[in-house]
Design a protein around this motif. Structure first.
Motif, short mmCIF file in Angstrom:
data_model
loop_
_atom_site.label_atom_id
_atom_site.label_comp_id
_atom_site.label_asym_id
_atom_site.label_seq_id
_atom_site.Cartn_x
_atom_site.Cartn_y
_atom_site.Cartn_z
N GLY A 1 0.77 -1.24 0.00
CA GLY A 1 0.00 0.00 0.00
C GLY A 1 0.80 1.29 0.00
N GLY A 2 2.14 1.21 0.10
CA GLY A 2 2.95 2.41 0.00
C GLY A 2 2.76 3.35 1.19
N TRP A 3 2.99 4.66 0.94
CA TRP A 3 2.97 5.63 2.02
C TRP A 3 1.59 5.76 2.65
N GLN A 4 0.53 5.45 1.87
CA GLN A 4 -0.82 5.60 2.41
C GLN A 4 -1.06 4.66 3.59
N VAL A 5 -0.57 3.43 3.47
CA VAL A 5 -0.75 2.47 4.57
C VAL A 5 0.04 2.92 5.79
N GLN A 6 1.29 3.34 5.59
CA GLN A 6 2.09 3.80 6.72
C GLN A 6 1.44 5.02 7.37
N SER A 7 0.89 5.91 6.54
CA SER A 7 0.22 7.09 7.07
C SER A 7 -1.02 6.71 7.87
N THR A 8 -1.72 5.67 7.43
CA THR A 8 -2.89 5.19 8.17
C THR A 8 -2.49 4.72 9.57
N PHE A 9 -1.39 3.99 9.65
CA PHE A 9 -0.96 3.50 10.97
C PHE A 9 -0.38 4.64 11.82
N ASP A 10 0.23 5.65 11.19
CA ASP A 10 0.66 6.83 11.94
C ASP A 10 -0.55 7.56 12.51
N MET A 11 -1.62 7.64 11.72
CA MET A 11 -2.86 8.28 12.16
C MET A 11 -3.43 7.55 13.37
N LEU A 12 -3.41 6.23 13.34
CA LEU A 12 -3.97 5.44 14.44
C LEU A 12 -3.09 5.55 15.69
N SER A 13 -1.80 5.63 15.48
CA SER A 13 -0.90 5.83 16.63
C SER A 13 -1.17 7.17 17.30
N ALA A 14 -1.42 8.20 16.48
CA ALA A 14 -1.75 9.52 17.04
C ALA A 14 -3.04 9.45 17.85
N LEU A 15 -4.02 8.70 17.36
CA LEU A 15 -5.27 8.54 18.12
C LEU A 15 -5.01 7.92 19.48
N ARG A 16 -4.19 6.87 19.50
CA ARG A 16 -3.93 6.19 20.78
C ARG A 16 -3.20 7.10 21.76
N ARG A 17 -2.40 8.01 21.23
CA ARG A 17 -1.67 8.93 22.12
C ARG A 17 -2.50 10.16 22.48
N PRO B 1 -9.07 5.44 -1.22
CA PRO B 1 -10.46 5.00 -1.03
C PRO B 1 -10.76 4.80 0.45
N LEU B 2 -11.88 5.33 0.91
CA LEU B 2 -12.21 5.22 2.33
C LEU B 2 -12.37 3.78 2.79
N PRO B 3 -12.97 2.87 2.00
CA PRO B 3 -13.04 1.48 2.46
C PRO B 3 -11.66 0.87 2.70
N LYS B 4 -10.68 1.22 1.85
CA LYS B 4 -9.33 0.71 2.05
C LYS B 4 -8.71 1.30 3.31
N LEU B 5 -8.90 2.60 3.53
CA LEU B 5 -8.40 3.24 4.74
C LEU B 5 -9.03 2.59 5.97
N MET B 6 -10.33 2.32 5.89
CA MET B 6 -11.03 1.70 7.02
C MET B 6 -10.51 0.29 7.28
N GLY B 7 -9.92 -0.35 6.27
CA GLY B 7 -9.35 -1.68 6.49
C GLY B 7 -8.29 -1.64 7.57
N GLY B 8 -7.41 -0.63 7.53
CA GLY B 8 -6.39 -0.49 8.56
C GLY B 8 -6.98 -0.16 9.92
N VAL B 9 -7.99 0.70 9.93
CA VAL B 9 -8.65 1.06 11.19
C VAL B 9 -9.29 -0.17 11.83
N VAL B 10 -10.02 -0.92 11.00
CA VAL B 10 -10.72 -2.11 11.51
C VAL B 10 -9.72 -3.15 12.02
N TYR B 11 -8.63 -3.33 11.28
CA TYR B 11 -7.63 -4.32 11.70
C TYR B 11 -7.12 -4.01 13.11
#
Length: 336
Positions: A204-220, A239-249
Motif C-alpha cells: 500500500g505504500g505511504w498511504q498504509v504507513q500514514s494510516t498506521f501513523d494516524m492510528l498511533s496519534a489517536l492512541r496517544r 479510497p475510504l473502504p481501504k483506509l477503514m481496512g487499517g482502522v478495523v484491523y
C-alpha cells in the motif's frame, strides 16, 4: 461431483477430468485458475492453444456440439469452454441435458454461468457424471486458508496469521489483488516468513504507513494530528473502504482485548492474545486506560456503524462518507 475451485484445482488430472464441467460463480480468478487446471491436465505445456473459447451470448449449440464431436488433428482431446454461459444454458437446456447423458468421447465441455441452481435436471445430471466447480468468493477462514496456502505453494513464503488478516483488511477479498500482493511480498522481502511488520512496510505504500501513523496519534490522544493525517489520505484519493481496512484491523483487536479484560484477564495479556502488534502493546495499554472501559466497549459498535454508513445501509440523516470517518476518529481518540 461438486467441489469448490480451491479444492478442484489441486486434484484435477488428465484421467480425472469429466466430460462436462460447470464453473459457477463470479470470482474470475478462480474461474481462470480452474479453466487453466483443466487445460493443463489435458494438454500440458500447450494448454493455452488447446482450449477453445466461445462466447455464450453469441455461439449456437450446434456449433459447440459439432466441435465437441469432431476429432482433433493436433490433440487427443478437445476442450470447449463456453464463457458467460447463463443465456446459453437457458436457451439450450434440453439439448444440454441430453448431451450430459451421452457426451462425446475424448471431449470436455466447460460451461461458465454465474448461477447454476442445483435443483434442476441439468445440475443433477452434471453433478452425477460431471463436475460442478464453485468459483464463488471466499471470506473469513476459507479466505485466510487460501491466502496462506497460496503464499506457501506459489510464492515460497510463510504468511503469519496476523499478517494474513492485515493483508485482507488492506487489500480486500479479491483473489487476483491478493495474489498480486503476495507476489510483491515474495519478491521485495528477503524474509521467508512474512509478518505484520513486513506487510505494513510493503503493502500500500505511504498511504498504509500514514494510516498506521494516524492510528498511533489517536492512541496517544493527539486528535488534531490524526485528523491532519486523515486529511492527507483523503485528499490523495485513498479510497475510504481501504483506509477503514487499517482502522478495523487495529481496533477490532482492541475490542477483542476489551472483552477478554472484562472477563478477568490482565490487560497486557489480553492485548497480546487479541493479536495487537507487539510493538504497540504498551501504547495500546495506556490508550485503553485513558479512554476507560465504557468507551472501549463501544469500539466495535462504532466500527460497525461506520461500515453500514459507507455501504449506504443507513441513509437517515447520513453524513458524507469522509465526515463519517472523521467523526469515528474523534470518537476513537476518546475526545467525545
Amino acid at each position: 461431483m461438486r467441489k469448490h475451485a480451491t479444492e478442484f484445482v489441486g486434484v484435477v488430472d488428465a484421467q480425472g477430468v469429466p466430460p462436462v464441467v460447470v464453473l459457477v460463480g463470479g470470482e474470475q480468478f478462480l474461474v481462470r485458475q480452474s479453466a487453466a487446471a483443466i487445460a493443463g491436465a489435458i494438454f500440458g505445456d500447450d494448454a493455452d492453444e488447446g482450449l477453445s473459447r466461445r462466447n455464450g451470448d453469441e455461439v449456437q449449440w450446434r456449433d459447440v456440439h459439432d466441435e465437441l464431436a469432431t476429432v482433433s488433428m493436433f490433440a487427443s482431446q478437445r476442450v470447449v469452454f463456453v464463457e458467460r454461459a447463463d443465456e446459453f444454458i437457458k436457451k439450450n437446456r434440453p439439448a444440454l441435458e441430453d448431451y450430459v447423458t451421452g457426451p462425446a468421447r475424448n471431449s470436455v465441455l466447460v460451461l461458465q454461468p454465474k448461477s447454476f441452481p442445483g435443483n434442476t435436471r441439468l445440475a443433477k445430471a452434471v453433478a452425477k457424471s460431471g463436475a460442478v466447480v464453485e468459483c464463488t468468493e471466499l471470506e473469513g477462514a476459507p479466505l485466510a486458508r487460501w491466502l496462506g496456502a497460496t503464499a506457501k505453494e506459489q510464492h515460497g513464503i510463510e504468511l503469519t496469521r496476523d499478517a494474513a488478516a492485515l493483508l485482507i483488511e488492506l487489500v480486500g477479498s479479491r483473489l487476483s489483488q491478493l495474489e498480486s500482493e503476495l507476489a510483491k511480498l515474495a519478491s521485495c522481502s528477503s524474509a521467508d516468513r512474512i509478518d505484520v511488520e513486513v506487510v505494513r512496510s510493503l503493502v500500500g505504500g505511504w498511504q498504509v504507513q500514514s494510516t498506521f501513523d494516524m492510528l498511533s496519534a489517536l492512541r496517544r490522544g493527539r486528535t488534531g494530528q490524526a485528523l491532519v493525517e486523515f486529511g492527507r489520505l483523503y485528499e490523495s484519493g485513498e479510497p475510504l473502504p481501504k483506509l477503514m481496512g487499517g482502522v478495523v484491523y487495529v481496533y477490532r483487536r482492541l475490542a477483542r482485548a476489551t472483552e477478554m479484560a472484562r472477563q478477568g484477564k490482565g490487560l497486557n495479556e489480553a492485548l497480546k492474545d487479541a493479536g495487537v502488534f507487539y510493538k504497540e502493546i504498551d501504547e495500546s495499554n495506556r490508550y485503553m486506560r485513558r479512554i476507560g472501559r465504557d468507551a472501549a466497549e463501544q469500539i466495535l459498535g462504532r466500527l460497525l456503524a461506520v461500515d453500514k454508513g459507507l455501504k449506504g445501509a443507513d441513509d437517515a440523516g447520513r453524513l458524507p462518507d469522509h465526515l463519517l470517518v472523521e467523526r469515528l476518529l474523534v470518537q476513537l481518540a476518546g475526545a467525545v
